[in-house]
Write a protein that holds these residues in place. Structure first.
Motif, short mmCIF file in Angstrom:
data_model
loop_
_atom_site.label_atom_id
_atom_site.label_comp_id
_atom_site.label_asym_id
_atom_site.label_seq_id
_atom_site.Cartn_x
_atom_site.Cartn_y
_atom_site.Cartn_z
N PRO A 1 -12.76 -26.35 -36.18
CA PRO A 1 -12.08 -26.32 -37.48
C PRO A 1 -11.41 -24.99 -37.77
O PRO A 1 -11.80 -23.95 -37.23
CB PRO A 1 -13.21 -26.58 -38.48
N ASN A 2 -10.44 -25.07 -38.63
CA ASN A 2 -9.72 -23.89 -39.11
C ASN A 2 -9.66 -23.97 -40.64
O ASN A 2 -8.58 -23.98 -41.22
CB ASN A 2 -8.32 -23.84 -38.49
N GLY A 3 -10.85 -24.10 -41.25
CA GLY A 3 -10.93 -24.20 -42.70
C GLY A 3 -10.96 -25.63 -43.23
O GLY A 3 -11.14 -25.84 -44.43
N ARG A 4 -10.78 -26.61 -42.33
CA ARG A 4 -10.80 -28.02 -42.76
C ARG A 4 -11.56 -28.86 -41.74
O ARG A 4 -11.41 -28.64 -40.53
CB ARG A 4 -9.38 -28.57 -42.90
N VAL A 5 -12.37 -29.78 -42.24
CA VAL A 5 -13.09 -30.71 -41.37
C VAL A 5 -12.73 -32.14 -41.79
O VAL A 5 -12.27 -32.36 -42.91
CB VAL A 5 -14.62 -30.50 -41.43
N ILE A 6 -12.98 -33.06 -40.89
CA ILE A 6 -12.72 -34.47 -41.16
C ILE A 6 -14.05 -35.21 -41.11
O ILE A 6 -14.95 -34.83 -40.34
CB ILE A 6 -11.71 -35.05 -40.15
#
Length: 150
Positions: free
Chosen positions: A57-62
């Protein structure tokens, strides 16, 4: 046939709506051993296997289940394994903008066992590695090592 190719009617973007979250996590996330079933677009016979999806991640997850649903959408189309692998990874890369994405898939193809060479038991492995997982040998090695842990 409509069920086996239902992914043609589904929009992958619709599946992930509301399931991307801001999160300060920068370590690898991997969902392994996702069963897939698809139809070879050349011979119209099934191929089955497992797909492994990982990203940093780069600040966002799914949502984890959304990764499984994405594999389902892309596999439920007339497909070839090479393209399927290369559809899942870039989609995740484009939507999440992570540091890196890795997708590895291993399948058995009935078009090789029912026709042609008629050999049962062979498997095909494909991969698509993007971002830092592609450019950094250590990160790529870590991803592949984690896939082999049981």
């Amino acid at each position: 046939m409509l069920y086996f190719t239902k992914g043609c009617e589904e929009n992958a973007l619709d599946i992930i709506k509301g399931a991307i979250f801001n999160e300060n996590h920068d370590e690898m996330v991997i969902v392994k051993d996702i069963d897939i079933f698809s139809l070879c677009e050349y011979h119209l016979v099934p191929f089955t296997g497992k797909i492994q999806i990982g990203y940093i991640p780069n600040g966002r997850v799914i949502g984890l289940s959304k990764l499984v649903r994405l594999a389902e959408v892309f596999s439920r189309r007339l497909q070839v394994q090479e393209r399927l692998t290369k559809q899942v990874a870039p989609f995740i890369f484009d939507v999440l903008n992570p540091q890196g994405v890795g997708v590895v898939m291993e399948s058995s193809h009935l078009c090789m066992s029912m026709r042609g060479v008629q050999k049962v038991g062979g498997t095909t492995t494909t991969s698509c590695i993007l971002g830092c997982m592609q450019s950094d040998a250590g990160t790529r090695k870590e991803f592949l090592a984690l896939l082999n842990r049981r």
